[in-house]
Design a protein around this motif. Structure first.
Motif, PDB file in Angstrom:
ATOM      1  N   GLY A 133       9.425  -3.980  -3.783  1.00 41.22           N
ATOM      2  CA  GLY A 133       8.240  -4.486  -4.480  1.00 41.22           C
ATOM      3  C   GLY A 133       7.058  -4.826  -3.591  1.00 41.22           C
ATOM      4  N   ARG A 134       7.132  -4.507  -2.308  1.00 47.84           N
ATOM      5  CA  ARG A 134       6.023  -4.789  -1.386  1.00 47.84           C
ATOM      6  C   ARG A 134       5.705  -3.566  -0.529  1.00 47.84           C
ATOM      7  N   VAL A 135       4.429  -3.446  -0.183  1.00 50.27           N
ATOM      8  CA  VAL A 135       4.013  -2.354   0.694  1.00 50.27           C
ATOM      9  C   VAL A 135       4.430  -2.709   2.116  1.00 50.27           C
ATOM     10  N   VAL A 136       5.187  -1.825   2.748  1.00 42.89           N
ATOM     11  CA  VAL A 136       5.640  -2.074   4.117  1.00 42.89           C
ATOM     12  C   VAL A 136       4.856  -1.241   5.128  1.00 42.89           C
ATOM     13  N   GLU A 137       4.249  -0.143   4.652  1.00 47.66           N
ATOM     14  CA  GLU A 137       3.508   0.716   5.572  1.00 47.66           C
ATOM     15  C   GLU A 137       2.419   1.449   4.798  1.00 47.66           C
ATOM     16  N   HIS A 138       1.285   1.652   5.474  1.00 48.33           N
ATOM     17  CA  HIS A 138       0.132   2.324   4.856  1.00 48.33           C
ATOM     18  C   HIS A 138      -0.488   3.286   5.856  1.00 48.33           C
ATOM     19  N   TRP A 139      -0.737   4.493   5.398  1.00 49.51           N
ATOM     20  CA  TRP A 139      -1.508   5.462   6.157  1.00 49.51           C
ATOM     21  C   TRP A 139      -2.760   5.725   5.337  1.00 49.51           C
ATOM     22  N   GLY A 140      -3.928   5.587   5.945  1.00 48.79           N
ATOM     23  CA  GLY A 140      -5.128   5.781   5.150  1.00 48.79           C
ATOM     24  C   GLY A 140      -6.352   6.124   5.962  1.00 48.79           C
ATOM     25  N   ASN A 169     -29.066  -0.635  -2.627  1.00 59.30           N
ATOM     26  CA  ASN A 169     -28.707   0.685  -3.143  1.00 59.30           C
ATOM     27  C   ASN A 169     -27.247   0.756  -3.562  1.00 59.30           C
ATOM     28  N   SER A 170     -26.986   1.649  -4.508  1.00 62.03           N
ATOM     29  CA  SER A 170     -25.610   1.949  -4.909  1.00 62.03           C
ATOM     30  C   SER A 170     -24.962   2.791  -3.833  1.00 62.03           C
ATOM     31  N   ILE A 171     -23.715   2.481  -3.542  1.00 59.67           N
ATOM     32  CA  ILE A 171     -22.962   3.294  -2.588  1.00 59.67           C
ATOM     33  C   ILE A 171     -21.600   3.621  -3.176  1.00 59.67           C
ATOM     34  N   SER A 172     -21.038   4.710  -2.690  1.00 57.95           N
ATOM     35  CA  SER A 172     -19.667   5.068  -3.066  1.00 57.95           C
ATOM     36  C   SER A 172     -19.075   5.896  -1.940  1.00 57.95           C
ATOM     37  N   PHE A 173     -17.771   5.752  -1.777  1.00 58.03           N
ATOM     38  CA  PHE A 173     -17.066   6.545  -0.778  1.00 58.03           C
ATOM     39  C   PHE A 173     -15.625   6.723  -1.224  1.00 58.03           C
ATOM     40  N   LEU A 174     -15.023   7.782  -0.721  1.00 54.35           N
ATOM     41  CA  LEU A 174     -13.650   8.095  -1.072  1.00 54.35           C
ATOM     42  C   LEU A 174     -12.689   7.577  -0.016  1.00 54.35           C
ATOM     43  N   ALA A 175     -11.485   7.257  -0.457  1.00 52.56           N
ATOM     44  CA  ALA A 175     -10.414   6.837   0.444  1.00 52.56           C
ATOM     45  C   ALA A 175      -9.124   7.520   0.010  1.00 52.56           C
ATOM     46  N   ILE A 176      -8.335   7.877   0.993  1.00 57.96           N
ATOM     47  CA  ILE A 176      -7.013   8.462   0.739  1.00 57.96           C
ATOM     48  C   ILE A 176      -5.984   7.524   1.345  1.00 57.96           C
ATOM     49  N   GLY A 177      -4.997   7.158   0.564  1.00 55.40           N
ATOM     50  CA  GLY A 177      -3.960   6.262   1.058  1.00 55.40           C
ATOM     51  C   GLY A 177      -2.573   6.738   0.689  1.00 55.40           C
ATOM     52  N   ILE A 178      -1.654   6.565   1.602  1.00 56.57           N
ATOM     53  CA  ILE A 178      -0.234   6.782   1.330  1.00 56.57           C
ATOM     54  C   ILE A 178       0.467   5.483   1.680  1.00 56.57           C
ATOM     55  N   ASN A 179       1.164   4.930   0.724  1.00 56.96           N
ATOM     56  CA  ASN A 179       1.820   3.636   0.889  1.00 56.96           C
ATOM     57  C   ASN A 179       3.320   3.777   0.719  1.00 56.96           C
ATOM     58  N   LYS A 180       4.046   3.135   1.611  1.00 56.85           N
ATOM     59  CA  LYS A 180       5.504   3.077   1.517  1.00 56.85           C
ATOM     60  C   LYS A 180       5.858   1.707   0.942  1.00 56.85           C
ATOM     61  N   VAL A 181       6.573   1.705  -0.180  1.00 55.77           N
ATOM     62  CA  VAL A 181       6.895   0.472  -0.889  1.00 55.77           C
ATOM     63  C   VAL A 181       8.405   0.256  -0.872  1.00 55.77           C
ATOM     64  N   LYS A 182       8.814  -0.937  -0.460  1.00 58.34           N
ATOM     65  CA  LYS A 182      10.230  -1.318  -0.484  1.00 58.34           C
ATOM     66  C   LYS A 182      10.345  -2.706  -1.092  1.00 58.34           C
TER      67      LYS A 182
END
Length: 142
Positions: free
Chosen positions: A117-124, A102-115
């Motif tokens: 040029g790289r992501v150092v922290e993620h809240w999701g 079956n087809s599936i889909s879901f939503l995600a919310i992310g907040i990323n802190k970038v320093k």
């Protein structure tokens, strides 16, 4: 020149959609990367490895995996996204559930802190209830 934070996140999502392996994660996440929320539930591994495991699980269970950004904005070093993950659950088990076809889909919310040029922290968080319901019943939930 170091790319701006929103470009880093856009490139990361493009890699999720296009790269056959998850090794690209190391190009985007700092060595001291920290994850908070849904990705932080697997014990005994680095947070970078948790992200890789999450993506590998999706790739092993879903064909046609796609991540589509619905909303995106940034302020200084923070980038917020609302994304829709989708695919067909036909390749193999996904989090203990045998392939349903079956087809599936879901939503995600992310907040990323970038320093630098790289992501150092993620809240999701992702809509695990919608995903679990679709895996159990095979019905797509939007």
């Amino acid at each position: 020149m170091t790319p701006d934070p929103i470009t880093v996140i856009q490139n990361f999502i493009q890699e999720v959609n296009e790269s056959p392996k998850v090794d690209f994660v190391e190009n985007y996440l700092s060595t001291d990367f920290r994850a908070h929320g849904s990705a932080g539930e697997l014990d005994g591994k680095t947070d970078r490895d948790k992200v890789k495991d999450f993506l590998e699980d999706l790739r092993e269970g879903l064909s046609d995996l796609s991540v589509r950004v619905l909303v995106e904005f940034s302020k200084e070093e923070l980038v917020a996204t609302v994304s829709e993950y989708s695919g067909i659950h036909d390749k193999g088990p996904l989090w203990g559930v045998a392939a349903t076809g079956n087809s599936i889909s879901f939503l995600a919310i992310g907040i990323n802190k970038v320093k630098d040029g790289r992501v150092v922290e993620h809240w999701g968080l992702f809509d695990s209830a919608a995903l679990a319901s679709q895996l159990a019943s095979g019905d797509e939930i939007n």
